[in-house]
Design a protein around this motif. Structure first.
Motif, PDB file in Angstrom:
ATOM      1  N   LYS A  55      83.961  77.202  26.290  1.00 54.88           N
ATOM      2  CA  LYS A  55      82.956  77.378  27.327  1.00 54.88           C
ATOM      3  C   LYS A  55      83.534  77.032  28.688  1.00 54.88           C
ATOM      4  O   LYS A  55      84.322  76.105  28.827  1.00 54.88           O
ATOM      5  N   THR A  65      75.825  76.307  34.919  1.00 51.14           N
ATOM      6  CA  THR A  65      75.501  77.237  33.843  1.00 51.14           C
ATOM      7  C   THR A  65      76.780  77.552  33.074  1.00 51.14           C
ATOM      8  O   THR A  65      77.883  77.406  33.598  1.00 51.14           O
ATOM      9  N   ILE A  67      79.423  79.990  31.256  1.00 49.74           N
ATOM     10  CA  ILE A  67      79.938  81.351  31.329  1.00 49.74           C
ATOM     11  C   ILE A  67      80.670  81.622  30.032  1.00 49.74           C
ATOM     12  O   ILE A  67      81.557  80.861  29.643  1.00 49.74           O
ATOM     13  N   GLU A  69      82.622  84.628  27.349  1.00 48.35           N
ATOM     14  CA  GLU A  69      83.571  85.736  27.479  1.00 48.35           C
ATOM     15  C   GLU A  69      82.874  87.038  27.828  1.00 48.35           C
ATOM     16  O   GLU A  69      83.420  87.897  28.506  1.00 48.35           O
ATOM     17  N   GLU A  70      81.631  87.185  27.367  1.00 48.81           N
ATOM     18  CA  GLU A  70      80.889  88.421  27.664  1.00 48.81           C
ATOM     19  C   GLU A  70      80.535  88.529  29.143  1.00 48.81           C
ATOM     20  O   GLU A  70      80.334  89.621  29.662  1.00 48.81           O
ATOM     21  N   ASP A  71      80.469  87.391  29.860  1.00 52.72           N
ATOM     22  CA  ASP A  71      80.160  87.409  31.292  1.00 52.72           C
ATOM     23  C   ASP A  71      81.384  87.692  32.146  1.00 52.72           C
ATOM     24  O   ASP A  71      81.261  87.997  33.336  1.00 52.72           O
ATOM     25  N   PHE A  72      82.560  87.591  31.551  1.00 53.69           N
ATOM     26  CA  PHE A  72      83.796  87.764  32.313  1.00 53.69           C
ATOM     27  C   PHE A  72      83.879  89.155  32.945  1.00 53.69           C
ATOM     28  O   PHE A  72      84.326  89.300  34.071  1.00 53.69           O
ATOM     29  N   LYS A  73      83.411  90.171  32.247  1.00 52.59           N
ATOM     30  CA  LYS A  73      83.451  91.539  32.774  1.00 52.59           C
ATOM     31  C   LYS A  73      82.555  91.690  33.995  1.00 52.59           C
ATOM     32  O   LYS A  73      82.851  92.466  34.897  1.00 52.59           O
ATOM     33  N   ARG A  74      81.468  90.938  34.040  1.00 54.71           N
ATOM     34  CA  ARG A  74      80.539  91.031  35.160  1.00 54.71           C
ATOM     35  C   ARG A  74      81.136  90.494  36.456  1.00 54.71           C
ATOM     36  O   ARG A  74      80.718  90.884  37.540  1.00 54.71           O
ATOM     37  N   PHE A  75      82.129  89.602  36.355  1.00 53.35           N
ATOM     38  CA  PHE A  75      82.733  89.048  37.561  1.00 53.35           C
ATOM     39  C   PHE A  75      83.407  90.130  38.403  1.00 53.35           C
ATOM     40  O   PHE A  75      83.385  90.080  39.624  1.00 53.35           O
TER      41      PHE A  75
END
Length: 125
Positions: A55, A65, A67, A69-75
């Protein structure tokens, strides 16, 4: 008697009794388990390698909050939107994507509201 308390990387208590004022600052111990990866202003990206190995946390400590691995693409999408805004591309020709239209409209509406407030202040000082 009034007491004010400030929180951050320290706890500062200010006490006033009449004309006398006292102030006490307690520095919090650094967390050796917490590793700060980077900072943007007050915003921190940090990890706890032993307790939460998979995490990453984002926020202003202690409010943060998680973050994944699935949120990494949103960056990369967020980075592109920030670049789009700084390069003044929101002013240029309209695109057909719905997301860009709504974001552009929100920016224009916010800008216009600021202009209206400034005009009201000039008319009624």
């Amino acid at each position: 008697m009034t007491i004010e308390t400030e929180y951050g990387y320290f706890i500062r208590r200010k006490t006033r009794r009449g004309k006398k004022r006292t102030q006490k600052t307690e520095r919090l111990k650094k967390q050796s388990q917490k590793v700060v990866i980077d900072r943007i202003g007050e915003l921190e990206i940090y990890v706890y390698p032993y307790d939460y190995p998979e995490k990453v946390f984002l926020g202003i400590y202690p409010l943060s909050t998680v973050i994944g691995e699935e949120d990494f693409k949103r960056f990369f999408g967020i980075l592109n939107k920030i670049r789009w805004y700084f390069n003044d591309e929101w002013v240029k020709d309209r695109k057909r994507e719905k997301g860009v239209k709504s974001l552009r409209q929100r920016i224009v509406n916010s800008y216009n509201m600021g202009l209206e407030e400034m005009k009201k202040r000039k008319m009624n000082p």
